[in-house]
Design an enzyme around this catalytic site. Structure first.
Site, PDB file in Angstrom:
ATOM      1  N   SER A 195      48.298   4.287  46.021  1.00 52.79           N
ATOM      2  CA  SER A 195      48.381   4.253  47.594  1.00 52.79           C
ATOM      3  C   SER A 195      47.272   3.153  48.026  1.00 52.79           C
ATOM      4  CB  SER A 195      47.616   5.784  48.014  1.00 52.79           C
ATOM      5  OG  SER A 195      47.196   5.506  49.435  1.00 52.79           O
ATOM      6  N   TYR A 223      41.758  12.804  49.198  1.00 53.26           N
ATOM      7  CA  TYR A 223      43.000  11.995  48.886  1.00 53.26           C
ATOM      8  C   TYR A 223      42.398  10.697  48.276  1.00 53.26           C
ATOM      9  CZ  TYR A 223      47.517   9.831  49.374  1.00 53.26           C
ATOM     10  OH  TYR A 223      48.794   9.102  49.117  1.00 53.26           O
TER      11      TYR A 223
HETATM   12  P1  NDP Z   1      56.611  14.224  49.830  1.00 51.89           P
HETATM   13  O1  NDP Z   1      55.495  15.207  50.476  1.00 51.89           O
HETATM   14  O2  NDP Z   1      57.721  13.751  50.909  1.00 51.89           O
HETATM   15  O3  NDP Z   1      57.334  14.706  48.319  1.00 51.89           O
HETATM   16  C1  NDP Z   1      56.440  15.210  47.423  1.00 51.89           C
HETATM   17  C2  NDP Z   1      57.486  15.753  46.215  1.00 51.89           C
HETATM   18  O4  NDP Z   1      56.488  15.975  45.258  1.00 51.89           O
HETATM   19  C3  NDP Z   1      58.542  16.633  46.650  1.00 51.89           C
HETATM   20  O5  NDP Z   1      59.538  16.472  45.918  1.00 51.89           O
HETATM   21  C4  NDP Z   1      57.683  18.058  46.109  1.00 51.89           C
HETATM   22  O6  NDP Z   1      58.805  18.969  45.901  1.00 51.89           O
HETATM   23  C5  NDP Z   1      57.231  17.513  44.990  1.00 51.89           C
HETATM   24  N1  NDP Z   1      55.979  17.970  44.522  1.00 51.89           N
HETATM   25  C6  NDP Z   1      54.874  18.588  45.279  1.00 51.89           C
HETATM   26  N2  NDP Z   1      53.959  19.383  44.673  1.00 51.89           N
HETATM   27  C7  NDP Z   1      54.697  19.519  43.384  1.00 51.89           C
HETATM   28  C8  NDP Z   1      54.288  20.144  41.955  1.00 51.89           C
HETATM   29  N3  NDP Z   1      53.077  20.948  41.888  1.00 51.89           N
HETATM   30  N4  NDP Z   1      54.872  19.718  41.097  1.00 51.89           N
HETATM   31  C9  NDP Z   1      56.112  19.146  40.936  1.00 51.89           C
HETATM   32  N5  NDP Z   1      56.368  18.743  41.979  1.00 51.89           N
HETATM   33  C10 NDP Z   1      55.670  18.672  43.205  1.00 51.89           C
HETATM   34  O7  NDP Z   1      55.592  12.844  49.381  1.00 51.89           O
HETATM   35  P2  NDP Z   1      55.954  11.400  49.648  1.00 51.89           P
HETATM   36  O8  NDP Z   1      57.285  10.875  49.059  1.00 51.89           O
HETATM   37  O9  NDP Z   1      55.532  10.907  50.852  1.00 51.89           O
HETATM   38  O10 NDP Z   1      54.982  10.697  48.586  1.00 51.89           O
HETATM   39  C11 NDP Z   1      55.106  10.619  46.871  1.00 51.89           C
HETATM   40  C12 NDP Z   1      54.033  10.387  46.436  1.00 51.89           C
HETATM   41  O11 NDP Z   1      53.795   8.878  47.165  1.00 51.89           O
HETATM   42  C13 NDP Z   1      52.667  10.830  46.376  1.00 51.89           C
HETATM   43  O12 NDP Z   1      51.982  10.727  45.343  1.00 51.89           O
HETATM   44  C14 NDP Z   1      51.668  10.205  47.662  1.00 51.89           C
HETATM   45  O13 NDP Z   1      50.444  10.640  47.432  1.00 51.89           O
HETATM   46  C15 NDP Z   1      52.234   8.773  47.420  1.00 51.89           C
HETATM   47  N6  NDP Z   1      52.283   7.886  48.662  1.00 51.89           N
HETATM   48  C16 NDP Z   1      52.857   8.288  49.883  1.00 51.89           C
HETATM   49  C17 NDP Z   1      52.734   7.320  50.595  1.00 51.89           C
HETATM   50  C18 NDP Z   1      53.685   7.648  52.042  1.00 51.89           C
HETATM   51  O14 NDP Z   1      53.561   6.776  52.916  1.00 51.89           O
HETATM   52  N7  NDP Z   1      54.520   8.516  52.165  1.00 51.89           N
HETATM   53  C19 NDP Z   1      51.837   6.117  50.890  1.00 51.89           C
HETATM   54  C20 NDP Z   1      51.286   5.727  49.567  1.00 51.89           C
HETATM   55  C21 NDP Z   1      51.520   6.620  48.552  1.00 51.89           C
HETATM   56  P3  NDP Z   1      58.456  20.406  46.020  1.00 51.89           P
HETATM   57  O15 NDP Z   1      57.520  20.923  46.987  1.00 51.89           O
HETATM   58  O16 NDP Z   1      59.763  21.184  45.746  1.00 51.89           O
HETATM   59  O17 NDP Z   1      57.737  20.693  44.670  1.00 51.89           O
END
Ligand code: NDP
Length: 254
Positions: free
Chosen positions: A145, A158
């Protein structure tokens, strides 16, 4: 001439890929030819996501597992290797955000966040790398990030987790590089997903993102595709331990 970005037939596991950035990364890897394995906790959400990608002509499997559960991770990696094929590409994408000013941030919530954002990438990378080492090749991509480098109020845990992840990448590079494995961080700027929904809906915050980003806007998740394909492919065969920011220029300016 061979295309160094071609991923035809390579098995790619993307954690946290039922929606948001993970799903977009999976789509991009699939478009480049990879056989993608989607992971998340919700099996229903995975089925919906997989159907969407299959509808686009991609080859997709799913594995529901909580990546903070080391036994579940081991079982998932075993079953992919046995039933889908050797994992050549791992994208550690699953992550969470938790916003509270530091003076009020409960330590148990810090630990919960660290388990997902920092310990789980270690556990999944370790399980995958144990198989990759014997084959002398593999790609591990950790999703960082802008907070891998920069602080911001209310998100101290975070920031600590994503900063740690950056150095996890370099540590893994040191241990695994001699085995033909590349480990890099792909660090997105601000992208509209469920994780950032509250911020996208906040006009003041969105105006701040636009003013702070030379590109003048939020990122679109499909704009991460080129970078993940690069880091997953032979095109990056001598790129190791690096952080590639895809942030519209945010971390380049003050
Ligand atoms: P979302 O919250 O939209 O999606 C998260 C995903 O992770 C879902 O598919 C969720 O599904 C899954 N997940 C959550 N917990 C677990 C777990 N314990 N085991 C397996 N799967 C899990 O997040 P984003 O797409 O926004 O973010 C994805 C990544 O990108 C993260 O690492 C975030 O920090 C990073 N990021 C995001 C940014 C943004 O602007 N959105 C910017 C910079 C980095 P389920 O709940 O069914 O498990």
């Amino acid at each position: 001439m061979t295309n160094p970005f071609d991923l035809t037939g390579r098995v790619a596991l993307i954690t946290g890929s039922s929606r948001g950035i993970g799903l977009a990364l999976a789509g991009a890897l699939g478009e480049a030819g990879a056989h993608v394995v989607l992971n998340a906790r919700s099996a229903d959400a995975l089925d919906v996501a997989a159907d969407r990608l299959r509808g686009e002509g991609l080859t997709v499997d799913v594995r529901a597992a909580d990546v903070t559960d080391a036994d579940a991770v081991e079982g998932m990696i075993d079953s992919i290797e046995a039933d889908v094929g050797p994992i050549e590409i791992l994208v550690n994408n699953a992550g969470m955000q938790d916003r509270t000013p530091v003076l009020d941030f409960p330590v148990d919530r810090f630990r919960t966040l660290l388990e997902l954002n920092l310990v789980a990438p270690f556990v999944v990378a370790q399980a995958a790398a144990r198989r990759m080492v014997g084959r002398g090749r593999g790609k591990i991509i950790n999703i960082g990030s802008v907070q891998s480098e920069l602080g911001r109020p209310t998100i101290v845990p975070y920031t600590a987790s994503k900063g740690g992840l950056n150095l996890l990448t370099r540590g893994l590079c040191a241990d695994l590089g001699p085995h033909g494995i590349q480990v890099n961080t792909l660090a997105p700027g601000y992208f509209a997903t469920e994780l950032t929904e509250e911020l996208v809906d906040d006009d003041e915050f969105s105006a701040w993102v636009a003013s702070r980003t030379p590109a003048g806007r939020w990122g679109r998740v499909e704009e991460l595709g080129g970078a993940v394909v690069f880091l997953a492919s032979d095109a990056s065969s001598f790129v190791n331990g690096q952080t590639l920011f895809v942030d519209g220029g945010m971390t380049a300016v003050v």
